[in-house]
Design a protein around this motif. Structure first.
Motif, PDB file in Angstrom:
ATOM      1  N   GLU A 122      -2.786   0.895 -11.012  1.00 41.41           N
ATOM      2  CA  GLU A 122      -1.741   0.372 -10.143  1.00 41.41           C
ATOM      3  C   GLU A 122      -0.526   1.296 -10.138  1.00 41.41           C
ATOM      4  OE1 GLU A 122      -2.053  -4.389 -10.316  1.00 41.41           O
ATOM      5  OE2 GLU A 122      -1.873  -3.451 -12.286  1.00 41.41           O
ATOM      6  N   LEU A 123      -0.176   1.849 -11.307  1.00 43.02           N
ATOM      7  CA  LEU A 123       0.948   2.781 -11.375  1.00 43.02           C
ATOM      8  C   LEU A 123       0.698   3.977 -10.462  1.00 43.02           C
ATOM      9  CD1 LEU A 123       1.793   2.863 -15.204  1.00 43.02           C
ATOM     10  CD2 LEU A 123       2.760   1.394 -13.421  1.00 43.02           C
ATOM     11  N   GLU A 124      -0.535   4.446 -10.444  1.00 47.47           N
ATOM     12  CA  GLU A 124      -0.876   5.582  -9.596  1.00 47.47           C
ATOM     13  C   GLU A 124      -0.834   5.188  -8.113  1.00 47.47           C
ATOM     14  OE1 GLU A 124      -4.214   9.068  -9.516  1.00 47.47           O
ATOM     15  OE2 GLU A 124      -4.971   7.023  -9.739  1.00 47.47           O
ATOM     16  N   GLU A 125      -1.468   4.086  -7.770  1.00 44.13           N
ATOM     17  CA  GLU A 125      -1.569   3.696  -6.368  1.00 44.13           C
ATOM     18  C   GLU A 125      -0.217   3.294  -5.787  1.00 44.13           C
ATOM     19  OE1 GLU A 125      -4.183   0.711  -3.478  1.00 44.13           O
ATOM     20  OE2 GLU A 125      -4.455   0.651  -5.646  1.00 44.13           O
ATOM     21  N   LEU A 126       0.629   2.637  -6.594  1.00 45.12           N
ATOM     22  CA  LEU A 126       1.887   2.097  -6.093  1.00 45.12           C
ATOM     23  C   LEU A 126       3.062   3.055  -6.230  1.00 45.12           C
ATOM     24  CD1 LEU A 126       1.571  -1.516  -7.572  1.00 45.12           C
ATOM     25  CD2 LEU A 126       1.233  -0.842  -5.180  1.00 45.12           C
ATOM     26  N   LEU A 127       2.864   4.224  -6.838  1.00 47.49           N
ATOM     27  CA  LEU A 127       3.938   5.191  -6.983  1.00 47.49           C
ATOM     28  C   LEU A 127       4.653   5.367  -5.651  1.00 47.49           C
ATOM     29  CD1 LEU A 127       4.982   7.267  -9.221  1.00 47.49           C
ATOM     30  CD2 LEU A 127       3.706   8.968  -7.927  1.00 47.49           C
ATOM     31  N   ALA A 128       5.972   5.308  -5.678  1.00 44.85           N
ATOM     32  CA  ALA A 128       6.758   5.278  -4.443  1.00 44.85           C
ATOM     33  C   ALA A 128       6.410   6.427  -3.507  1.00 44.85           C
ATOM     34  CB  ALA A 128       8.242   5.318  -4.782  1.00 44.85           C
ATOM     35  N   PRO A 129       5.975   6.132  -2.278  1.00 46.50           N
ATOM     36  CA  PRO A 129       5.673   7.182  -1.299  1.00 46.50           C
ATOM     37  C   PRO A 129       6.960   7.706  -0.674  1.00 46.50           C
ATOM     38  CG  PRO A 129       5.347   5.047  -0.301  1.00 46.50           C
ATOM     39  CD  PRO A 129       5.715   4.783  -1.743  1.00 46.50           C
ATOM     40  N   ASN A 270       6.520  -1.921   0.566  1.00 49.85           N
ATOM     41  CA  ASN A 270       5.744  -0.815   0.006  1.00 49.85           C
ATOM     42  C   ASN A 270       4.345  -0.787   0.626  1.00 49.85           C
ATOM     43  OD1 ASN A 270       4.468   1.140  -1.513  1.00 49.85           O
ATOM     44  ND2 ASN A 270       5.266   0.405  -3.480  1.00 49.85           N
ATOM     45  N   PRO A 271       4.032   0.251   1.416  1.00 47.35           N
ATOM     46  CA  PRO A 271       2.719   0.304   2.069  1.00 47.35           C
ATOM     47  C   PRO A 271       1.583   0.556   1.087  1.00 47.35           C
ATOM     48  CG  PRO A 271       3.841   2.389   2.363  1.00 47.35           C
ATOM     49  CD  PRO A 271       4.835   1.453   1.698  1.00 47.35           C
ATOM     50  N   GLN A 272       1.929   0.925  -0.157  1.00 45.31           N
ATOM     51  CA  GLN A 272       0.901   1.174  -1.169  1.00 45.31           C
ATOM     52  C   GLN A 272       0.356  -0.136  -1.742  1.00 45.31           C
ATOM     53  OE1 GLN A 272       1.253   4.647  -0.009  1.00 45.31           O
ATOM     54  NE2 GLN A 272      -0.040   4.560  -1.815  1.00 45.31           N
ATOM     55  N   GLY A 273       1.112  -1.224  -1.579  1.00 44.21           N
ATOM     56  CA  GLY A 273       0.662  -2.522  -2.066  1.00 44.21           C
ATOM     57  C   GLY A 273      -0.439  -3.081  -1.184  1.00 44.21           C
ATOM     58  N   ARG A 274      -1.354  -3.832  -1.794  1.00 45.65           N
ATOM     59  CA  ARG A 274      -2.487  -4.400  -1.046  1.00 45.65           C
ATOM     60  C   ARG A 274      -2.549  -5.907  -1.267  1.00 45.65           C
ATOM     61  NH1 ARG A 274      -7.431  -0.478  -0.409  1.00 45.65           N
ATOM     62  NH2 ARG A 274      -8.251  -2.450   0.370  1.00 45.65           N
ATOM     63  N   TRP A 275      -2.582  -6.639  -0.161  1.00 43.64           N
ATOM     64  CA  TRP A 275      -2.754  -8.087  -0.264  1.00 43.64           C
ATOM     65  C   TRP A 275      -4.089  -8.432  -0.909  1.00 43.64           C
ATOM     66  CZ3 TRP A 275      -6.731 -10.526   2.530  1.00 43.64           C
ATOM     67  CH2 TRP A 275      -6.810 -11.921   2.321  1.00 43.64           C
ATOM     68  N   ASP A 276      -5.110  -7.628  -0.658  1.00 43.06           N
ATOM     69  CA  ASP A 276      -6.455  -7.961  -1.141  1.00 43.06           C
ATOM     70  C   ASP A 276      -6.746  -7.433  -2.551  1.00 43.06           C
ATOM     71  OD1 ASP A 276      -6.600  -5.260  -0.590  1.00 43.06           O
ATOM     72  OD2 ASP A 276      -8.360  -5.395   0.727  1.00 43.06           O
ATOM     73  N   ALA A 277      -5.725  -6.984  -3.270  1.00 47.50           N
ATOM     74  CA  ALA A 277      -5.958  -6.405  -4.596  1.00 47.50           C
ATOM     75  C   ALA A 277      -6.584  -7.398  -5.563  1.00 47.50           C
ATOM     76  CB  ALA A 277      -4.648  -5.867  -5.168  1.00 47.50           C
ATOM     77  N   ILE A 278      -6.212  -8.674  -5.469  1.00 45.98           N
ATOM     78  CA  ILE A 278      -6.791  -9.683  -6.364  1.00 45.98           C
ATOM     79  C   ILE A 278      -8.273  -9.845  -6.070  1.00 45.98           C
ATOM     80  CG2 ILE A 278      -6.770 -12.144  -6.953  1.00 45.98           C
ATOM     81  CD1 ILE A 278      -3.755 -12.096  -6.602  1.00 45.98           C
ATOM     82  N   ALA A 279      -8.640  -9.800  -4.801  1.00 42.73           N
ATOM     83  CA  ALA A 279     -10.055  -9.893  -4.434  1.00 42.73           C
ATOM     84  C   ALA A 279     -10.822  -8.664  -4.909  1.00 42.73           C
ATOM     85  CB  ALA A 279     -10.198 -10.051  -2.923  1.00 42.73           C
ATOM     86  N   MET A 346      12.334   0.188   8.633  1.00 50.98           N
ATOM     87  CA  MET A 346      11.819  -0.388   7.393  1.00 50.98           C
ATOM     88  C   MET A 346      10.345  -0.065   7.183  1.00 50.98           C
ATOM     89  SD  MET A 346      13.578  -4.171   7.293  1.00 50.98           S
ATOM     90  CE  MET A 346      15.250  -4.430   7.867  1.00 50.98           C
ATOM     91  N   ARG A 347       9.751   0.666   8.113  1.00 52.40           N
ATOM     92  CA  ARG A 347       8.333   0.999   8.004  1.00 52.40           C
ATOM     93  C   ARG A 347       8.144   2.324   7.265  1.00 52.40           C
ATOM     94  NH1 ARG A 347       6.896   0.097  14.323  1.00 52.40           N
ATOM     95  NH2 ARG A 347       7.291  -2.160  14.431  1.00 52.40           N
ATOM     96  N   VAL A 348       7.141   2.353   6.401  1.00 58.20           N
ATOM     97  CA  VAL A 348       6.857   3.550   5.608  1.00 58.20           C
ATOM     98  C   VAL A 348       5.370   3.849   5.728  1.00 58.20           C
ATOM     99  CG1 VAL A 348       6.990   4.612   3.315  1.00 58.20           C
ATOM    100  CG2 VAL A 348       8.678   2.867   3.993  1.00 58.20           C
ATOM    101  N   MET A 349       5.038   5.120   5.830  1.00 55.10           N
ATOM    102  CA  MET A 349       3.628   5.532   5.925  1.00 55.10           C
ATOM    103  C   MET A 349       2.938   5.403   4.570  1.00 55.10           C
ATOM    104  SD  MET A 349       2.578   6.543   8.947  1.00 55.10           S
ATOM    105  CE  MET A 349       1.255   7.685   8.579  1.00 55.10           C
ATOM    106  N   ARG A 350       1.728   4.856   4.592  1.00 48.30           N
ATOM    107  CA  ARG A 350       0.922   4.773   3.387  1.00 48.30           C
ATOM    108  C   ARG A 350       0.355   6.151   3.030  1.00 48.30           C
ATOM    109  NH1 ARG A 350      -1.948   1.204   0.216  1.00 48.30           N
ATOM    110  NH2 ARG A 350      -3.925   1.993  -0.577  1.00 48.30           N
ATOM    111  N   VAL A 351       0.328   6.463   1.749  1.00 51.33           N
ATOM    112  CA  VAL A 351      -0.228   7.718   1.250  1.00 51.33           C
ATOM    113  C   VAL A 351      -1.587   7.433   0.633  1.00 51.33           C
ATOM    114  CG1 VAL A 351       0.063   9.607  -0.386  1.00 51.33           C
ATOM    115  CG2 VAL A 351       2.067   8.671   0.813  1.00 51.33           C
ATOM    116  N   ALA A 352      -2.612   8.133   1.086  1.00 56.55           N
ATOM    117  CA  ALA A 352      -3.958   7.944   0.529  1.00 56.55           C
ATOM    118  C   ALA A 352      -4.002   8.511  -0.887  1.00 56.55           C
ATOM    119  CB  ALA A 352      -4.980   8.623   1.412  1.00 56.55           C
ATOM    120  N   ARG A 353      -4.472   7.700  -1.824  1.00 58.84           N
ATOM    121  CA  ARG A 353      -4.560   8.144  -3.215  1.00 58.84           C
ATOM    122  C   ARG A 353      -5.897   7.726  -3.792  1.00 58.84           C
ATOM    123  NH1 ARG A 353       1.526   6.157  -4.425  1.00 58.84           N
ATOM    124  NH2 ARG A 353       2.604   8.058  -3.797  1.00 58.84           N
TER     125      ARG A 353
END
Length: 353
Positions: A122-129, A270-279, A346-353
Motif C-alpha cells: 500500500e505504501l508503494e501504490e499510494l505514494l503521492a503522485p 488520491n487517484p492511487q486509492g482503490r475502492w475495490d482494495a478490500i475485495a 482537484m483531479r490528479v492523474m493516476r500513476v501505474a505502479r
C-alpha cells in the motif's frame, strides 16, 4: 497476510518518501514505535535516513494504539520523551497518534510528523503522485471558504451542515514543513461541522466502506436520522446493529451522545486509492487505513470525536464511512458529482505502479 511487494524495496520506498518530506543532511528523525511495530519499517527508515545524511534513533513505547484505541498518551506519560520529540526535526510515527495532547505540543514546537501504518504494498501504490499536493491544497482552500456543505445521493441521503467554526484539515501523503502532520498514502480534505448544525438523512448503501472500527463493505442499507448535529435514529439490518452496538458500547454514561455526533466530513482526491482494495486483498483491519479514506471522489462521513479540530469531544465512539457515488456541494457549487470530482483543479492523474 499477502503483500505483493519485494520487501527488499522498503528502504528505497522510505527514501522516496523522505525526499518528499524534505529530509535534509544533519536533521534528527525520531522513529516512534511500539511493541507491535513492524521491524522492517524501522530498519528501512534507518537506512533511508542514513543515505540522506540525517540522524535517526528509535523510541519504543509500551502501548499499542490503534484506530479502535485512539488518544493513547503513549509519549505524554513518559518523562523526557516529549521533550526529545519536540527537539527533533521530524517524527516518523509507526502507530496512530491522533487525538492526543502530546501530538499538538510536538507540532506546535515545529516538529513535522509522518504517520506510517499501512502495508508495504500500500505504501508503494499510494505514494503521492505528481500534482496531488497541489490538488489537495486547492481543495483545502475551497473548503475553508465554504459556509455550507450539502451531501446528496439517490436512495435518500440528503445532509446539510454549516461550516466555519472549525479549521479545515488536509493530507497529501507527506510532511515537508515545520509542524505539519500527514499520513503516508493519504490524499483527502475534511473539516468538522459547526456544532448543532448537521441536519438531514444519511443512507449507507451496499458497497460503502466501514473502515472504522471494522473493515468491511456495507452489506445492507443503514438509514440515519440526523438532527441538530446528532444521529437520533439508526435503522436497518446487520450493519445498523453493528453501528448501534459500537456507538452505544462506547458511551461514558447512559446519556452520553458524543459518539452519535457528526464528526469530520470531507472527500478523497488520491487517484492511487482503490475502492475495490478490500475485495482484492481481503477485509484485513490492519490494512486499508489510507486507501479506503482517500480514493478519489469518495465522501468520508464520520461520527464521534472532534478534539483534533479543537473541539471538546474525545469519545471512543468513532465511525468512519467512505461513501460512493455521492454529490457534494459547497455553497451550491458542485465539487463532486455522483462520486466523480467535478472541479478539474482537484483531479490528479493516476500513476501505474
Amino acid at each position: 497476510m499477502h503483500e505483493a511487494i519485494n520487501h527488499a524495496k522498503l528502504a528505497m520506498l522510505f527514501r522516496q518518501e523522505f525526499l518528499l518530506c524534505n529530509v535534509q543532511k544533519g536533521e534528527t528523525i525520531v522513529l516512534l514505535s511500539d511493541l507491535g511495530a513492524r521491524r522492517d519499517y524501522v530498519s528501512a527508515a534507518f537506512a533511508a535516513a542514513e543515505d540522506l545524511g540525517a540522524d535517526a534513533y528509535e523510541m519504543c513505547v509500551n502501548a499499542m494504539p490503534s484506530w479502535t484505541k485512539v488518544g493513547v498518551e503513549t509519549v505524554g506519560r513518559c518523562k523526557g520523551t516529549l521533550d526529545a520529540i519536540k527537539a527533533a526535526d521530524m517524527l516518523v510515527c509507526l502507530h496512530i497518534p491522533l487525538f492526543t495532547r502530546w501530538l499538538k505540543e510536538a507540532r506546535d514546537a515545529g516538529t513535522r510528523v509522518l504517520m506510517v501504518i499501512d502495508g508495504p504494498d500500500e505504501l508503494e501504490e499510494l505514494l503521492a503522485p505528481p500534482g496531488l499536493k497541489e490538488a489537495v491544497v486547492y481543495a483545502d482552500q475551497r473548503l475553508k471558504r465554504a459556509k455550507t456543505m450539502r451531501i446528496t445521493r439517490p436512495g435518500g441521503t440528503d445532509l446539510t451542515v454549516q461550516l466555519g467554526e472549525y479549521p479545515t484539515m488536509s493530507q497529501y501523503g507527506y510532511s515537508e514543513s515545520a509542524g505539519r502532520f500527514d499520513h503516508w498514502g493519504a490524499g483527502h480534505v475534511h473539516t468538522f461541522p459547526n456544532e448543532g448544525t448537521a441536519n438531514g438523512t444519511v443512507v449507507f448503501a451496499p458497497g460503502d466502506i466501514i473502515v472504522l472500527p471494522y473493515c468491511r463493505y456495507v452489506q445492507d442499507e443503514v438509514r440515519l436520522d440526523v438532527r441538530d448535529g446528532f444521529i437520533r435514529k439508526i435503522e436497518g439490518g446487520l450493519d445498523a446493529k453493528l453501528m448501534s452496538d459500537w456507538l452505544d458500547g462506547n458511551k461514558a454514561r447512559p446519556d452520553d451522545m458524543d459518539g452519535h455526533a457528526i464528526s469530520h466530513l470531507g472527500w478523497g482526491l488520491n487517484p492511487q486509492g482503490r475502492w475495490d482494495a478490500i475485495a482484492l486483498r481481503g477485509a484485513d483491519p490492519t490494512r486499508h487505513h489510507a486507501g479506503a479514506r482517500c480514493f478519489a471522489g469518495n465522501f468520508l462521513f464520520s461520527t464521534g470525536p472532534n478534539s483534533q479540530g479543537g473541539g471538546k469531544r474525545t469519545t471512543k465512539g468513532h465511525y468512519d464511512v467512505p461513501m460512493r457515488d455521492c454529490t457534494v456541494t459547497l455553497d451550491n457549487d458542485v465539487i463532486i458529482e455522483n462520486g466523480r470530482i467535478a472541479d478539474e483543479k482537484m483531479r490528479v492523474m493516476r500513476v501505474a505502479r
